[in-house]
Design a protein around this motif. Sequence first.
Motif, PDB file in Angstrom:
ATOM      1  N   UNK A 155       0.814  -1.218   0.000  1.00  0.00           N
ATOM      2  CA  UNK A 155       0.000   0.000   0.000  1.00  0.00           C
ATOM      3  C   UNK A 155       0.851   1.273   0.000  1.00  0.00           C
ATOM      4  N   UNK A 156       2.163   1.100  -0.086  1.00  0.00           N
ATOM      5  CA  UNK A 156       3.049   2.265  -0.007  1.00  0.00           C
ATOM      6  C   UNK A 156       4.292   1.992  -0.842  1.00  0.00           C
ATOM      7  N   UNK A 157       4.898   3.026  -1.415  1.00  0.00           N
ATOM      8  CA  UNK A 157       6.091   2.834  -2.216  1.00  0.00           C
ATOM      9  C   UNK A 157       7.354   2.867  -1.357  1.00  0.00           C
ATOM     10  N   UNK A 158       8.374   2.148  -1.810  1.00  0.00           N
ATOM     11  CA  UNK A 158       9.714   2.168  -1.225  1.00  0.00           C
ATOM     12  C   UNK A 158       9.696   2.062   0.304  1.00  0.00           C
ATOM     13  N   UNK A 159       9.089   1.011   0.854  1.00  0.00           N
ATOM     14  CA  UNK A 159       8.921   0.940   2.316  1.00  0.00           C
ATOM     15  C   UNK A 159      10.216   0.769   3.099  1.00  0.00           C
ATOM     16  N   UNK A 160      11.274   0.306   2.453  1.00  0.00           N
ATOM     17  CA  UNK A 160      12.521   0.070   3.186  1.00  0.00           C
ATOM     18  C   UNK A 160      13.393   1.310   3.286  1.00  0.00           C
ATOM     19  N   UNK A 162      11.845   4.540   3.963  1.00  0.00           N
ATOM     20  CA  UNK A 162      11.001   5.613   4.499  1.00  0.00           C
ATOM     21  C   UNK A 162      11.683   6.252   5.706  1.00  0.00           C
ATOM     22  N   UNK A 163      11.819   7.567   5.667  1.00  0.00           N
ATOM     23  CA  UNK A 163      12.477   8.285   6.766  1.00  0.00           C
ATOM     24  C   UNK A 163      11.496   9.109   7.585  1.00  0.00           C
ATOM     25  N   UNK A 164      10.410   9.520   6.961  1.00  0.00           N
ATOM     26  CA  UNK A 164       9.405  10.315   7.666  1.00  0.00           C
ATOM     27  C   UNK A 164       8.034   9.695   7.443  1.00  0.00           C
ATOM     28  N   UNK A 165       7.101   9.984   8.339  1.00  0.00           N
ATOM     29  CA  UNK A 165       5.771   9.428   8.204  1.00  0.00           C
ATOM     30  C   UNK A 165       4.989  10.172   7.125  1.00  0.00           C
ATOM     31  N   UNK A 166       4.122   9.447   6.468  1.00  0.00           N
ATOM     32  CA  UNK A 166       3.294   9.995   5.402  1.00  0.00           C
ATOM     33  C   UNK A 166       2.009  10.569   5.980  1.00  0.00           C
ATOM     34  N   UNK A 167       1.378  11.442   5.211  1.00  0.00           N
ATOM     35  CA  UNK A 167       0.074  11.967   5.621  1.00  0.00           C
ATOM     36  C   UNK A 167      -1.024  10.934   5.387  1.00  0.00           C
ATOM     37  N   UNK A 168      -0.684   9.828   4.704  1.00  0.00           N
ATOM     38  CA  UNK A 168      -1.653   8.777   4.429  1.00  0.00           C
ATOM     39  C   UNK A 168      -1.406   7.613   5.386  1.00  0.00           C
ATOM     40  N   UNK A 169      -2.205   7.478   6.425  1.00  0.00           N
ATOM     41  CA  UNK A 169      -1.906   6.500   7.477  1.00  0.00           C
ATOM     42  C   UNK A 169      -1.939   5.045   7.023  1.00  0.00           C
ATOM     43  N   UNK A 170      -2.712   4.748   5.955  1.00  0.00           N
ATOM     44  CA  UNK A 170      -2.751   3.356   5.474  1.00  0.00           C
ATOM     45  C   UNK A 170      -2.384   3.271   4.001  1.00  0.00           C
ATOM     46  N   UNK A 171      -1.579   4.224   3.519  1.00  0.00           N
ATOM     47  CA  UNK A 171      -1.049   4.160   2.171  1.00  0.00           C
ATOM     48  C   UNK A 171      -1.927   4.805   1.122  1.00  0.00           C
ATOM     49  N   UNK A 172      -1.469   4.707  -0.142  1.00  0.00           N
ATOM     50  CA  UNK A 172      -2.180   5.376  -1.235  1.00  0.00           C
ATOM     51  C   UNK A 172      -2.236   4.561  -2.519  1.00  0.00           C
TER      52      UNK A 172
END
Length: 332
Positions: A155-160, A162-172
């Motif tokens: 549900x999210x790109x490049x998960x390994x 990620x340095x900061x949290x996204x505004x989309x809590x369950x992905x896009x």
Amino acid sequence: SSPPYCTSCAGCLTSHHAPRLRTRLQSIMTRTSLTIAIALSLPELLVAKDGLGDRLSRAYTKYVEQPITVDAAVAAGFAPLTGTCDPDLGIAYTAGGTVDDDTPATLYYDTAGQLSGVGTDVYSSWSAGSPKQGLVDAKYFEKVDDNRYHIAVAVREDPCNAETTSTYPVGDRLVVKGADVVLPTTEASAIEQGWMKGSCFDGMGTHYFKDLSSTDSSMTWVAENLLPVVVMFDNEGDFNAIFFASTVVQQGLFGPNNWEPVPLPNGQMCGNFCDEDCTFSDTSIWSTMHFYFNDPEAMKCVAEDSSITAGDCTDLSLLGMGMTQCCPTYVA
């Protein structure tokens, strides 16, 4: 002796360096093509502009809340399965850090601690069989060991990385691991991609199905051709939920094993389709596992923002399929 450099591509390719240069150029062109293909694999229409939702819950009529951050997962008794980060899915967490046939679900988190994927194991047996070989060959189901298969959606790109949290809590986005198939995140994109429109259920939304052998929205009614992830949309056409579909029954004698409460014979599975021709020639029963990305209690088929009326709906509570199945006239 050969010249120290070439003044043109033609000159290079006519020199004695030609075989090596051709190989290098072909390699560059291949990598470029792959890069372009990857860049085009997630068109804007397929990425949910406002994210997929704001929560995660599981199991129809149960709606058990699932942790959407690593901290919440650990607090709920989840632990890393291996500790390694899958570049497509993220870091796998399961209940107690183990998997077996009665706790098959896996949640994935990125390195910033947010949900990055969902999945489940499917267990084969001599009595229930194995996932359809065509779906294994197409990498929808990954064979993990002799009797265990895995299916998952990122549900999210490049998960390994990620340095900061996204505004989309369950992905896009929704990408099937292994098969690398991008699922629609809006009803409009499902229609554009040739998915078949099915019925609406309260809590779930309107179902869409894809026959992998069809170039349009028609169905062959062959289970081996059915994409084993079904998407559902709310009355405004926004994404609401998915379910994994297995032709191998996963419920046990003493409980559902974290799948839906009961397996569905073809007749009940066909309740999702709104098509009187529905049947399946190569299976007689299904197990399903739902993941809800929005409040299931808020999804009502008959509502002010819906064109569905009470006359489109049938009470199926006595069949164990929830309260209603709604088949609008424009679907049938």
